[in-house]
Scaffold this motif. Structure first.
Motif, PDB file in Angstrom:
ATOM      1  N   ILE A 394     -17.754  27.437  45.522  1.00  0.00           N
ATOM      2  CA  ILE A 394     -18.937  28.123  46.421  1.00  0.00           C
ATOM      3  C   ILE A 394     -18.014  28.170  47.055  1.00  0.00           C
ATOM      4  O   ILE A 394     -17.632  27.569  48.120  1.00  0.00           O
ATOM      5  CB  ILE A 394     -19.977  27.465  47.282  1.00  0.00           C
ATOM      6  CG1 ILE A 394     -20.541  27.914  45.048  1.00  0.00           C
ATOM      7  CG2 ILE A 394     -20.977  28.928  47.778  1.00  0.00           C
ATOM      8  CD1 ILE A 394     -22.164  27.385  45.728  1.00  0.00           C
ATOM      9  N   VAL A 395     -17.084  29.495  47.967  1.00  0.00           N
ATOM     10  CA  VAL A 395     -16.547  29.504  49.048  1.00  0.00           C
ATOM     11  C   VAL A 395     -17.257  30.006  50.456  1.00  0.00           C
ATOM     12  O   VAL A 395     -16.868  29.657  51.791  1.00  0.00           O
ATOM     13  CB  VAL A 395     -15.374  30.077  48.719  1.00  0.00           C
ATOM     14  CG1 VAL A 395     -14.027  30.246  50.017  1.00  0.00           C
ATOM     15  CG2 VAL A 395     -14.714  29.467  47.226  1.00  0.00           C
ATOM     16  N   PRO A 416     -18.469  22.478  33.141  1.00  0.00           N
ATOM     17  CA  PRO A 416     -19.806  22.270  34.024  1.00  0.00           C
ATOM     18  C   PRO A 416     -19.062  21.594  35.451  1.00  0.00           C
ATOM     19  O   PRO A 416     -19.307  20.408  35.488  1.00  0.00           O
ATOM     20  CB  PRO A 416     -20.867  22.164  33.697  1.00  0.00           C
ATOM     21  CG  PRO A 416     -20.880  21.031  33.003  1.00  0.00           C
ATOM     22  CD  PRO A 416     -19.425  21.639  32.123  1.00  0.00           C
ATOM     23  N   VAL A 417     -18.025  21.910  36.213  1.00  0.00           N
ATOM     24  CA  VAL A 417     -17.788  22.081  37.640  1.00  0.00           C
ATOM     25  C   VAL A 417     -18.359  22.486  38.726  1.00  0.00           C
ATOM     26  O   VAL A 417     -17.484  23.299  38.802  1.00  0.00           O
ATOM     27  CB  VAL A 417     -16.590  21.642  37.311  1.00  0.00           C
ATOM     28  CG1 VAL A 417     -15.231  21.013  38.885  1.00  0.00           C
ATOM     29  CG2 VAL A 417     -15.753  20.598  36.637  1.00  0.00           C
ATOM     30  N   LEU A 418     -18.652  22.112  39.187  1.00  0.00           N
ATOM     31  CA  LEU A 418     -19.870  23.595  40.909  1.00  0.00           C
ATOM     32  C   LEU A 418     -18.815  21.786  42.383  1.00  0.00           C
ATOM     33  O   LEU A 418     -19.743  20.833  42.475  1.00  0.00           O
ATOM     34  CB  LEU A 418     -20.717  23.093  41.185  1.00  0.00           C
ATOM     35  CG  LEU A 418     -21.306  23.820  42.064  1.00  0.00           C
ATOM     36  CD1 LEU A 418     -20.557  25.701  42.215  1.00  0.00           C
ATOM     37  CD2 LEU A 418     -22.705  24.030  42.285  1.00  0.00           C
ATOM     38  N   VAL A 419     -17.752  23.293  42.204  1.00  0.00           N
ATOM     39  CA  VAL A 419     -17.244  22.615  44.421  1.00  0.00           C
ATOM     40  C   VAL A 419     -17.655  23.417  44.975  1.00  0.00           C
ATOM     41  O   VAL A 419     -17.819  24.770  45.288  1.00  0.00           O
ATOM     42  CB  VAL A 419     -15.593  23.205  43.702  1.00  0.00           C
ATOM     43  CG1 VAL A 419     -14.648  22.115  44.627  1.00  0.00           C
ATOM     44  CG2 VAL A 419     -15.058  22.536  42.341  1.00  0.00           C
ATOM     45  N   ASP A 420     -18.435  22.767  46.180  1.00  0.00           N
ATOM     46  CA  ASP A 420     -19.406  23.544  47.139  1.00  0.00           C
ATOM     47  C   ASP A 420     -19.038  23.243  48.356  1.00  0.00           C
ATOM     48  O   ASP A 420     -19.145  22.178  48.732  1.00  0.00           O
ATOM     49  CB  ASP A 420     -20.552  22.690  46.276  1.00  0.00           C
ATOM     50  CG  ASP A 420     -21.621  23.560  47.694  1.00  0.00           C
ATOM     51  OD1 ASP A 420     -21.552  24.846  48.622  1.00  0.00           O
ATOM     52  OD2 ASP A 420     -23.168  22.496  47.461  1.00  0.00           O
ATOM     53  N   LEU A 421     -17.799  24.403  47.802  1.00  0.00           N
ATOM     54  CA  LEU A 421     -16.922  23.627  50.006  1.00  0.00           C
ATOM     55  C   LEU A 421     -17.622  24.290  51.061  1.00  0.00           C
ATOM     56  O   LEU A 421     -17.021  24.370  52.687  1.00  0.00           O
ATOM     57  CB  LEU A 421     -15.703  25.122  50.042  1.00  0.00           C
ATOM     58  CG  LEU A 421     -14.837  25.107  48.717  1.00  0.00           C
ATOM     59  CD1 LEU A 421     -13.972  25.534  48.456  1.00  0.00           C
ATOM     60  CD2 LEU A 421     -14.396  23.243  48.806  1.00  0.00           C
ATOM     61  N   ARG A 422     -19.624  24.620  51.423  1.00  0.00           N
ATOM     62  CA  ARG A 422     -20.279  25.231  51.794  1.00  0.00           C
ATOM     63  C   ARG A 422     -21.092  24.505  51.898  1.00  0.00           C
ATOM     64  O   ARG A 422     -22.642  24.146  52.950  1.00  0.00           O
ATOM     65  CB  ARG A 422     -20.287  26.414  51.525  1.00  0.00           C
ATOM     66  CG  ARG A 422     -19.359  27.132  51.774  1.00  0.00           C
ATOM     67  CD  ARG A 422     -19.052  27.200  53.240  1.00  0.00           C
ATOM     68  NE  ARG A 422     -17.877  28.752  53.498  1.00  0.00           N
ATOM     69  CZ  ARG A 422     -17.220  28.987  54.693  1.00  0.00           C
ATOM     70  NH1 ARG A 422     -18.118  28.322  56.066  1.00  0.00           N
ATOM     71  NH2 ARG A 422     -16.331  29.894  55.138  1.00  0.00           N
ATOM     72  N   ASN A 423     -20.587  23.110  51.003  1.00  0.00           N
ATOM     73  CA  ASN A 423     -22.514  21.978  50.841  1.00  0.00           C
ATOM     74  C   ASN A 423     -23.792  22.562  51.216  1.00  0.00           C
ATOM     75  O   ASN A 423     -24.776  22.508  51.613  1.00  0.00           O
ATOM     76  CB  ASN A 423     -22.026  20.933  52.442  1.00  0.00           C
ATOM     77  CG  ASN A 423     -21.015  20.301  52.499  1.00  0.00           C
ATOM     78  OD1 ASN A 423     -20.889  20.340  51.246  1.00  0.00           O
ATOM     79  ND2 ASN A 423     -20.466  19.553  53.315  1.00  0.00           N
TER      80      ASN A 423
END
Ligand code: NAD
Length: 442
Positions: A394-395, A416-423
């Motif tokens: 998520i950018v 299923p890997v979620l990189v949440d760049l906006r917390n």
């Protein structure tokens, strides 16, 4: 008042539409024929919430018109606003003032009577002086007064910001021309200060610098919390709690303390750089802003590495080549279609350079992104983007990504890997849907 706006982009179009909504007679000029054609046909050339309705109602009321003919717009005006772009000059980072000066020359040639010329574009200290000299040199027979009126609106909330600004800054010279200009500006902004928006009259150079100081301060706040986020990761603290813990102190304030992938957009990157150049020219260094620019540049690249690491890149010899990442959100922030200097660009490029396939979805930015990122696979929604992906990042925090169906998302993905760049997610929710969760500073 009869107002002419030169440049009908994010700032010129919104300002022009809002001024017409206050009851002024406004002509928006742009040299981009396509833009003017769409506006005349009732189509907005940019995405900005509420803009289409505002434009339509003022066009219908006969207060707002569009033209490519600058001379026609200037001939009858009481005030002409310059709202053209001031991008970074290629190579050195100074603000490129060629559009401002070209517009100035055209205004001078078209003027038929005394005129207030207002720079709304963000311009370095001293530009008002240069605009004034150029006007006088081109047309000695006309009295011009040059005012600086920097714009503080935010894309995505531009109309509300313009109509209820925290402040209006008007910079002019102490002279009889200056006094005439202040009267015209007071008249133009009367609906706002009657509504209690603070209006600050300053010197012209002060107004010019105020805009850069504001943007540099906000960029500093973002960069500060981003570095604190890195420290949180290193020591096992949670940046969201730290930000709340400091932000509740009124002297600090809670806004602009959201850790993320680094600031981008059409203003902060170019304006911080331009401020450095002004400081260099005047031999008065702004070391804090120098550090901010450097830290933010490094951060965008670091975010690409963070996503690669989530794919297993570099760990135990893991290679991401051939893997797929879905990027959710590409614009530099939500509620705009603006891709200028968006962090997503650096992230997508870092991924592509590492041999990763990039799929993406953005509610409004796909068209602009496609032009900037060749090879990008454009998808119709978040789930289509996630299909077969090894990670979703998520950018940009568009609302539509805040309540994703995590089970559906996980099922669509290869891993299923979620990189949440906006917390924007809670770790427990994401992990209970079976994801590996990577956030910022937590
Ligand atoms: P933009 O690129 O969206 O719009 C500029 C427009 O000016 C373009 O449509 C271009 O065709 C037109 N133009 C250029 N030269 C012209 C000329 N001679 N005659 C007629 N039209 C001409 O830019 P923007 O984002 O609206 O920014 C404009 C200025 O406002 C910049 O200085 C920017 O730093 C400042 N600003 C922008 C924002 C923002 O959120 N975008 C906020 C505050 C201040």
């Amino acid at each position: 008042m009869r107002i002419t706006m030169i440049g009908s982009g994010y700032v010129g179009l919104v300002s022009g539409a809002c001024f017409s909504d206050f009851g002024h007679q406004v002509t928006c000029v742009d040299k981009d024929e396509g833009k003017i054609e769409s506006l005349r046909a009732g189509r907005m050339p940019i995405f900005e919430p509420g803009l289409a309705q505002l434009v339509a109602s003022n066009v219908a009321a006969g207060r707002l018109t569009f033209t490519t003919n600058l001379a026609e717009g200037v001939a009858q005006a009481d005030a002409v606003f310059i709202a053209v772009g001031t991008p970074s000059r290629r190579g050195d980072g100074h603000a490129d003032l060629s559009y401002v000066f070209a517009a100035t020359r055209e205004i001078a040639e078209a003027a038929t009577r005394p005129l207030v010329v207002v720079t709304k574009s963000t311009v370095p200290v001293g530009t008002g002086d240069r605009v004034e000299t150029l006007l006088r040199e081109t047309r000695g027979d006309i009295a011009f007064s040059v005012v600086s009126n920097p714009e503080f609106l935010r894309e995505g909330a531009a109309i509300a910001d313009f109509k209820r600004p925290d402040r209006i800054v008007i910079g002019s010279e102490e002279s009889s021309d200056g006094e005439r200009a202040r009267e015209v500006m007071r008249e133009i902004y009367r609906p706002l200060y009657l509504n209690e928006s603070p209006i600050l009259f300053t010197g012209r150079r002060t107004a010019e610098l105020t805009k850069y100081a504001a943007n540099a301060f906000l960029a500093t706040k973002i960069t500060f919390i981003n570095e604190v986020a890195d420290l949180c990761e290193a020591v096992g603290a949670d940046v969201k709690d730290v930000a709340r813990g400091i932000g509740l102190d009124n002297r600090i304030g809670r806004k602009f303390l959201h850790a993320g992938p680094g600031y981008g957009g059409s203003c902060f990157p170019k304006d911080t750089l331009a401020l450095l150049k002004t400081a260099e020219d005047f031999e008065s260094p702004v070391r804090i802003v120098e550090a901010v620019v450097q830290v933010n540049d490094n951060r965008k690249r670091a975010m690409g590495r963070k996503v690669l690491k989530a794919l297993g890149h570099g760990e135990d010899g893991g290679d991401s080549r051939g893997k797929t990442v879905a990027l959710l959100g590409l614009t530099f922030k939500p509620n705009t279609d603006d891709m200028r200097d968006a962090p997503s660009l650096a992230i997508a490029m870092a991924l592509t350079d590492a041999g990763v396939h990039v799929r993406a979805y953005d509610p409004e930015g796909m068209a602009a992104a496609e032009a900037l990122l060749p090879g990008l696979v454009c998808c119709a929604d978040a789930y289509e983007a996630a299909a077969g992906a090894d990670a979703v990042a998520i950018v940009t925090e568009w609302d539509v990504f805040r309540a994703l169906d995590l089970d559906r998302l996980a099922k669509a993905m290869a891993r299923p890997v979620l990189v949440d760049l906006r917390n924007i997610y809670h770790r427990a929710d994401v992990e209970s849907a079976g994801f590996t969760y990577v956030a910022i500073g937590r």
